[in-house]
Design an enzyme around this catalytic site. Structure first.
Site, PDB file in Angstrom:
ATOM      1  CG  ASP A  73      11.058   7.663  -3.514  1.00 40.50           C
ATOM      2  OD1 ASP A  73       9.746   6.569  -4.461  1.00 40.50           O
ATOM      3  OD2 ASP A  73      11.614   8.464  -4.445  1.00 40.50           O
ATOM      4  CG  ASP A 133       2.302   8.173   4.017  1.00 37.63           C
ATOM      5  OD1 ASP A 133       3.410   9.053   4.075  1.00 37.63           O
ATOM      6  OD2 ASP A 133       0.923   8.000   3.882  1.00 37.63           O
ATOM      7  CG  PHE A 165      -9.460  11.945   2.285  1.00 39.94           C
ATOM      8  CD1 PHE A 165      -9.017  13.576   1.906  1.00 39.94           C
ATOM      9  CD2 PHE A 165      -9.682  11.827   0.839  1.00 39.94           C
ATOM     10  CE1 PHE A 165      -8.356  13.884   0.659  1.00 39.94           C
ATOM     11  CE2 PHE A 165      -9.001  12.324  -0.483  1.00 39.94           C
ATOM     12  CZ  PHE A 165      -8.647  13.741  -0.559  1.00 39.94           C
ATOM     13  CD  GLU A 166     -13.225   6.732  -0.627  1.00 45.94           C
ATOM     14  OE1 GLU A 166     -15.209   6.105  -2.270  1.00 45.94           O
ATOM     15  OE2 GLU A 166     -13.335   6.055   0.081  1.00 45.94           O
ATOM     16  CG  ASP A 171     -10.974  13.255  -3.936  1.00 46.96           C
ATOM     17  OD1 ASP A 171      -9.286  12.924  -4.366  1.00 46.96           O
ATOM     18  OD2 ASP A 171     -11.719  14.304  -3.292  1.00 46.96           O
ATOM     19  CG  ASP A 204       0.082  15.610  -4.023  1.00 47.87           C
ATOM     20  OD1 ASP A 204      -0.835  16.361  -4.443  1.00 47.87           O
ATOM     21  OD2 ASP A 204       0.658  16.146  -3.317  1.00 47.87           O
ATOM     22  CE  LYS A 244      -0.573  26.009  -8.295  1.00 49.20           C
ATOM     23  NZ  LYS A 244      -0.268  26.624  -7.873  1.00 49.20           N
ATOM     24  CD  GLU A 292      -2.408   0.794   2.340  1.00 50.41           C
ATOM     25  OE1 GLU A 292      -3.737   2.492   2.200  1.00 50.41           O
ATOM     26  OE2 GLU A 292      -2.588   0.527   3.407  1.00 50.41           O
TER      27      GLU A 292
END
Length: 262
Positions: A145, A118, A243-244, A204, A168, A172, A93
């Site tokens: 990483d 993470d 969050f979702e 999302d 993320d 932009k 994950e």
């Protein structure tokens, strides 16, 4: 923060997260601020470390549990996943936030190991604390990483699945090159997945979902598990996160993509 220095706290009892180049924990007792150091090329990264506070509970979990269930992604060894997870099939994950969904998936499926990656120190401590609280023995937390982990530390065909939930989106246009789901990443991750293993992405952010679908569909190493192509319904095993839920309340549309290793 040096391990020999006094530990500073805020009025709420939180301790500052380690800054780049400084260390909150002595060697081997917690996550390193830069585990791979300068041993690998500097490249465009898909993640950005978040500077936030570590609570005393998260710091305590890291100090006690990191030597047991944590590892730094230093790129200097190949992991023995069978030894690490007692022979369980292992899902990677990438990006788990505060770890609530990871802990719930691990509890619901104890026959699968989860190697959760993470760079967010509070989230690492929170997930370790949840694993201890819930008696989860099938979770390991990796710091650093994920590209270095995949390329340098995992053998071919080692993974029974890969999960990338809400990465993320780098909205932009000039930052689109930082998005994780790119052809080069797919080529790398495909070499580390067993045939038939599923890469499961969720986002999302509509433009990123469209890019994910485009590059996954075009990649010869993956096949869409949806017979007619397109997005998949959210599978039951992926929990609805806070969050979702907040995104859904704002009218966001969440897209799941499930592609099998060819």
């Amino acid at each position: 923060m040096s391990g020999a220095a006094p530990r500073s706290t805020t009025a709420s009892g939180a301790v500052p997260a380690s800054r780049r180049g400084s260390r909150m924990f002595p060697d081997g007792t917690g996550p390193s601020p830069d585990p791979a150091g300068s041993h690998f090329e500097r490249r465009i990264r898909s993640f950005q470390p978040r500077r936030s506070r570590v609570t005393t509970g998260q710091a305590d979990a890291l100090r006690r549990l990191w030597p047991l269930w944590g590892l730094d992604i230093d790129g200097r060894r190949v992991l023995d996943l069978d030894e690490m997870f007692g022979g369980l099939p292992v899902v990677l994950e990438i990006g788990f936030g505060m770890g609530e969904a990871t802990a719930r998936m691990a509890a619901a499926d104890p026959s699968t190991g989860i190697l959760a990656v993470d760079v967010h120190t509070p989230g690492q401590g929170n997930l370790l604390g949840l694993a201890e609280r819930d008696g989860l023995t099938n979770v390991r937390v990796a710091n650093g990483d994920a590209i270095i982990l995949l390329r340098e530390m995992l053998p071919p065909a080692a993974l029974a699945g890969v999960r990338v939930y809400f990465p993320d989106p780098w909205p932009k246009k000039r930052h689109h090159k930082r998005r994780l789901i790119q052809p080069e990443f797919l080529s790398l991750v495909a070499t580390r997945m067993k045939p038939g293993a599923v890469l499961h992405c969720a986002t999302d952010w509509e433009p990123y979902a469209e890019q994910m679908l485009e590059v996954l569909t075009a990649h010869p190493g993956f096949v869409n598990t949806v017979p007619d192509g397109g997005y998949a319904p959210r599978p039951d095993f992926r929990p609805l996160t806070r969050f979702e839920g907040q995104g859904l309340e704002k009218g966001h549309v969440v897209h799941d993509l499930l592609f099998a290793r060819a």
